[in-house]
Scaffold this motif. Sequence first.
Motif, short mmCIF file in Angstrom:
data_model
loop_
_atom_site.label_atom_id
_atom_site.label_comp_id
_atom_site.label_asym_id
_atom_site.label_seq_id
_atom_site.Cartn_x
_atom_site.Cartn_y
_atom_site.Cartn_z
N VAL A 268 -18.22 -15.41 -78.64
CA VAL A 268 -19.73 -14.83 -78.49
C VAL A 268 -19.96 -14.14 -79.87
CG1 VAL A 268 -21.40 -13.80 -77.43
CG2 VAL A 268 -19.70 -15.18 -76.11
N ALA A 269 -20.78 -14.17 -80.64
CA ALA A 269 -21.27 -13.42 -81.66
C ALA A 269 -22.68 -13.22 -81.65
CB ALA A 269 -20.73 -14.05 -82.87
N GLY A 270 -22.97 -11.92 -81.46
CA GLY A 270 -24.40 -11.71 -81.36
C GLY A 270 -25.01 -12.42 -80.13
N VAL B 143 -28.38 -11.87 -73.76
CA VAL B 143 -27.23 -11.20 -73.82
C VAL B 143 -26.14 -12.12 -74.42
CG1 VAL B 143 -25.39 -9.96 -72.70
CG2 VAL B 143 -27.78 -9.35 -72.28
N ASP B 144 -26.24 -13.52 -73.62
CA ASP B 144 -25.13 -14.56 -73.66
C ASP B 144 -25.72 -16.08 -73.19
OD1 ASP B 144 -23.10 -15.99 -73.81
OD2 ASP B 144 -21.86 -14.98 -72.25
N THR B 145 -25.90 -16.82 -74.09
CA THR B 145 -26.42 -18.24 -73.82
C THR B 145 -25.40 -19.20 -73.14
OG1 THR B 145 -26.22 -19.10 -75.91
CG2 THR B 145 -28.22 -17.86 -75.57
N THR B 146 -24.32 -18.72 -72.91
CA THR B 146 -23.31 -19.96 -72.21
C THR B 146 -23.72 -19.83 -70.90
OG1 THR B 146 -21.58 -18.59 -73.63
CG2 THR B 146 -20.73 -19.77 -71.73
N SER C 290 -30.37 -16.38 -66.26
CA SER C 290 -28.87 -16.41 -66.85
C SER C 290 -28.47 -15.81 -67.92
CB SER C 290 -28.71 -17.95 -66.44
OG SER C 290 -28.83 -18.87 -67.56
N VAL C 291 -29.28 -15.92 -68.96
CA VAL C 291 -29.05 -15.42 -70.28
C VAL C 291 -29.05 -14.25 -70.49
CG1 VAL C 291 -29.85 -17.64 -71.46
CG2 VAL C 291 -31.32 -15.66 -71.34
N GLU C 292 -29.38 -13.52 -69.48
CA GLU C 292 -29.49 -11.74 -69.55
C GLU C 292 -28.38 -11.11 -68.97
OE1 GLU C 292 -34.54 -11.33 -69.28
OE2 GLU C 292 -33.18 -10.96 -67.44
N PRO D 5 -20.63 -16.29 -63.64
CA PRO D 5 -20.98 -15.11 -62.83
C PRO D 5 -22.27 -14.66 -63.36
CG PRO D 5 -18.82 -14.83 -64.21
CD PRO D 5 -19.27 -16.18 -64.44
N ALA D 6 -22.96 -15.16 -64.38
CA ALA D 6 -24.22 -14.85 -64.72
C ALA D 6 -25.20 -15.58 -63.80
CB ALA D 6 -24.46 -15.13 -66.16
#
Length: 304
Positions: free
Chosen positions: A99-101, A244-247, A281-283, A289-290
């Motif tokens: 995860v980068a940015g 925060v993270d699109t995973t 979820s992306v937040e 876990p998200a």
Amino acid sequence: MSRVVVCGSLNMDVVVQSARRPATGETLLGATVSFLPGGKGLNQAVAAARLGAPTAMIGAVGNDAFGNGLRSFLASEDIDATGVREIDGPATGVALIQVAGKDNAITVASGANHRFTRRMIRHAPHRGEVWLAQFEISVAETEAILKRAKAAGARTVLNLAPYVAHSDRLMSHVDVAVLNEIELAQSTGTRLQARSSMRDLTAAAQKLRAKGAGTVIATLGARGAVVVTGEAAKVVPAYKASVVDTTGAGDCFVGALAARLLGGASPVEAARFAVAAASCSVEKLGAAPAMPMARDVAARLARA
């Protein structure tokens, strides 16, 4: 009791966060690491369960600490994990996520996931259930599982991710096909770009419908989704989110969609709910876990 049954992968996600990705041959210091439950199957099961759908997980893990941890996590999420088989030999699947940015890159070592077969399934499908699969286990096994589920009267959902070449007959066993624009291009031999028109996306989706899929849903990230049925194509707009993270956002969409379909929603209604769930979820960091709770999605919809 009707339920969502997810047949698919279980991985331990090793998430490495850094300010940027290293160049080829470069060692980059200052990153942080987290070990989080994942795999498309597990992520989608968690999404469905947290949104109120009775959910069962079917798949395979290795005889190792990661496998034990994943099964314990499923139990903590009130997901029936009796269908998760432990296999001697191959390790539990692992995904390395950089995860980068706001972006991510993922490398998967499938391990035990590739040893899963239809013969490991202990419980037969039933009418009224929603059976959900992806392409992180054998395509041949996935086709056999969906064929059996559809014949039993269950509703079948296939997430064509990550894209794997498959026979055209697979679509005849799929009630709802879900894929992003890249996978849509790969599965139909169509030239599509990030900003392709809805007309082009719809035309590509109709190619999948011509192969037998009942409904095709293309997820478009920040553009939302388009739902293509035999009657019409409906655009479902995205919701604003603080990324925060699109995973796992795509997995959240699919799990939420299955939960809503189980409750009797139409594909368009289910997709609208799923887009809102994915925006929640992306937040947060991570995939499983998200996954949001029903109250989180209700709040997002209320603000729309």
